[in-house]
Design a protein around this motif. Structure first.
Motif, short mmCIF file in Angstrom:
data_model
loop_
_atom_site.label_atom_id
_atom_site.label_comp_id
_atom_site.label_asym_id
_atom_site.label_seq_id
_atom_site.Cartn_x
_atom_site.Cartn_y
_atom_site.Cartn_z
N GLN A 228 0.83 -1.20 0.00
CA GLN A 228 0.00 0.00 0.00
C GLN A 228 0.87 1.26 0.00
O GLN A 228 0.56 2.25 -0.68
CB GLN A 228 -0.93 0.00 1.21
CG GLN A 228 -2.01 -1.07 1.15
CD GLN A 228 -2.87 -1.07 2.40
OE1 GLN A 228 -2.75 -0.18 3.23
NE2 GLN A 228 -3.74 -2.06 2.53
N GLU A 229 1.95 1.25 0.79
CA GLU A 229 2.85 2.40 0.82
C GLU A 229 3.43 2.69 -0.57
O GLU A 229 3.47 3.85 -1.02
CB GLU A 229 4.00 2.15 1.81
CG GLU A 229 3.59 2.20 3.27
CD GLU A 229 4.72 1.82 4.19
OE1 GLU A 229 4.55 1.96 5.42
OE2 GLU A 229 5.79 1.38 3.70
N ALA A 230 3.90 1.63 -1.22
CA ALA A 230 4.49 1.81 -2.56
C ALA A 230 3.46 2.36 -3.54
O ALA A 230 3.77 3.24 -4.36
CB ALA A 230 5.05 0.47 -3.05
N SER A 231 2.23 1.84 -3.44
CA SER A 231 1.18 2.30 -4.35
C SER A 231 0.85 3.77 -4.11
O SER A 231 0.70 4.56 -5.07
CB SER A 231 -0.07 1.44 -4.17
OG SER A 231 -1.14 1.91 -4.96
N LEU A 232 0.73 4.18 -2.85
CA LEU A 232 0.41 5.58 -2.53
C LEU A 232 1.55 6.51 -2.91
O LEU A 232 1.32 7.64 -3.40
CB LEU A 232 0.08 5.72 -1.04
CG LEU A 232 -1.23 5.07 -0.59
CD1 LEU A 232 -1.34 5.08 0.93
CD2 LEU A 232 -2.43 5.80 -1.21
N CYS A 233 2.80 6.06 -2.69
CA CYS A 233 3.93 6.90 -3.07
C CYS A 233 3.97 7.11 -4.59
O CYS A 233 4.23 8.23 -5.08
CB CYS A 233 5.24 6.26 -2.60
SG CYS A 233 5.52 6.39 -0.81
N ALA A 234 3.72 6.04 -5.34
CA ALA A 234 3.71 6.17 -6.80
C ALA A 234 2.59 7.09 -7.25
O ALA A 234 2.78 7.93 -8.16
CB ALA A 234 3.56 4.78 -7.43
N ALA A 235 1.43 6.98 -6.61
CA ALA A 235 0.29 7.81 -7.00
C ALA A 235 0.55 9.28 -6.70
O ALA A 235 0.20 10.17 -7.49
CB ALA A 235 -0.96 7.32 -6.28
N ILE A 236 1.15 9.57 -5.53
CA ILE A 236 1.40 10.97 -5.17
C ILE A 236 2.45 11.58 -6.09
O ILE A 236 2.40 12.77 -6.44
CB ILE A 236 1.82 11.09 -3.69
CG1 ILE A 236 1.58 12.52 -3.17
CG2 ILE A 236 3.27 10.73 -3.48
CD1 ILE A 236 0.16 12.80 -2.87
N GLU A 237 3.40 10.77 -6.51
CA GLU A 237 4.43 11.26 -7.43
C GLU A 237 3.86 11.53 -8.82
O GLU A 237 4.33 12.45 -9.52
CB GLU A 237 5.59 10.27 -7.49
CG GLU A 237 6.41 10.24 -6.21
CD GLU A 237 7.36 9.07 -6.13
OE1 GLU A 237 8.23 9.07 -5.23
OE2 GLU A 237 7.25 8.13 -6.96
N ALA A 270 7.63 7.11 4.29
CA ALA A 270 6.97 8.34 4.73
C ALA A 270 7.67 9.56 4.14
O ALA A 270 7.02 10.54 3.72
CB ALA A 270 6.95 8.42 6.25
N ARG A 271 9.00 9.53 4.14
CA ARG A 271 9.74 10.65 3.55
C ARG A 271 9.47 10.76 2.04
O ARG A 271 9.32 11.87 1.50
CB ARG A 271 11.24 10.47 3.81
CG ARG A 271 11.64 10.67 5.27
CD ARG A 271 13.14 10.77 5.43
NE ARG A 271 13.83 9.52 5.05
CZ ARG A 271 14.08 8.54 5.91
NH1 ARG A 271 13.67 8.62 7.19
NH2 ARG A 271 14.71 7.45 5.52
N ARG A 272 9.40 9.62 1.37
CA ARG A 272 9.11 9.63 -0.07
C ARG A 272 7.73 10.22 -0.35
O ARG A 272 7.56 11.04 -1.25
CB ARG A 272 9.20 8.21 -0.62
CG ARG A 272 8.88 8.10 -2.11
CD ARG A 272 8.87 6.66 -2.57
NE ARG A 272 8.36 6.54 -3.93
CZ ARG A 272 8.07 5.39 -4.53
NH1 ARG A 272 8.23 4.23 -3.86
NH2 ARG A 272 7.60 5.38 -5.77
N GLY A 276 6.77 13.70 -2.35
CA GLY A 276 5.86 13.70 -3.49
C GLY A 276 4.69 14.64 -3.27
O GLY A 276 4.24 15.32 -4.22
N ALA A 277 4.18 14.70 -2.04
CA ALA A 277 3.07 15.59 -1.74
C ALA A 277 3.49 17.04 -1.87
O ALA A 277 2.72 17.89 -2.37
CB ALA A 277 2.55 15.31 -0.33
#
Length: 286
Positions: A228-237, A270-272, A276-277
């Motif tokens: 889930q973290e990887a998916s959210l990080c990719a989406a925010i980027e 979290a930093r990633r 991205g945000a």
């Protein structure tokens, strides 16, 4: 003493020759005379032989506590054990209460003597090893359990878990040795492999399985969280290249809420996500 009294033949148990006194014991039944021989005869062999015919626990207790000869004291103590184990009257209880050494008290407590007799013997025991021996090998389960409940030594408790002759006693000791969480895997594995009581081994194996299942669940939850973290990080980027600012703002709010809903996020992830945000917000407000 009159002349006639002096002419009466002296009882053989009062004879000056200890060999004669020993022979006389075979026919001697008077409790008072036997007690006198056991307490006062100058020959220890005569005293020991008299002890074997005495039924009075109080007399035996006095001899066991105060005779000059260790052999005679031992004979009296052994006779107390025999009276305790072989009877159910108050005399048997008294005999058990007069036993002072750990070994003999343990013998009585482990026996199939009457309940009050075993209780009196068990009450004499304070030594952890002796209590552990009773907990593991008493013939009567209620006495074994009473001894186990008095144990404070983890070593003796564990030995009781592994070696008790009684299922419920071993299980009761298990509950005191193994924490409710069952976190000590090595201890549980040892119990599962070595316990004489199958019920104890089964309980240890069940706790090991619970620990294994919990670890599998933890790992699966960790893998899902990382996914889930990887998916959210990719989406925010991806928002950095969004063309519609309004839609990007709405998506940013949704992604922020989803991230905040995660429990125990990885610091690097979290930093990633935060980076991205920041990029997405700068893009939206440009």
């Amino acid at each position: 003493m009159g002349i006639l009294d002096k002419l009466k033949p002296q009882p053989r148990w009062k004879h000056s020759d200890p060999a004669v006194r020993l022979q006389a014991l075979a026919d001697l039944a008077d409790p008072t005379e036997l007690a006198a021989l056991a307490a006062q005869d100058p020959d220890p062999n005569v005293r020991a032989a008299a002890i074997e015919k005495i039924e009075d626990a109080a007399v035996l207790g006095r001899v066991a506590a105060g005779d000059a000869s260790q052999d005679v004291r031992d004979a009296a103590a052994d006779r107390l054990v025999a009276l305790a184990v072989g009877g159910s009257s108050q005399d048997a209880v008294t005999a058990a209460g007069l036993v002072t050494d750990v070994r003999r008290a343990s013998t009585i407590a482990k026996s199939s003597a009457a309940d009050p007799v075993r209780e009196a013997a068990l009450a004499k025991l304070t030594d952890e090893r002796a209590l552990g021996g009773v907990a593991r090998h008493a013939k009567v389960e209620s006495t074994a359990l009473a001894a186990a409940l008095r144990l404070t030594s983890q070593e003796e408790l564990l030995s009781t878990v592994l070696n008790s002759d009684h299922r419920d006693v071993a299980l009761a000791a298990f509950d005191r040795v193994v924490p409710a969480s069952g976190a000590d895997v090595a201890l549980l594995e040892s119990i599962a492999a070595r316990a004489q009581q199958k019920a104890v081994a089964r309980r240890a194996k069940a706790m090991l399985q619970e620990i294994e299942d919990a670890e599998h669940a933890r790992r699966a939850a960790e893998a899902e969280r990382q996914k889930q973290e990887a998916s959210l990080c990719a989406a925010i980027e991806d928002l950095a290249s969004a063309g519609d600012p309004d839609r990007a703002a709405a998506e940013l709010a949704r992604l922020d809420a989803a991230w905040n809903a995660l429990a125990g996020a990885d610091p690097a992830a979290a930093r990633r996500f935060a980076a991205g945000a920041d990029v997405a917000r700068a893009r939206i407000t440009k």
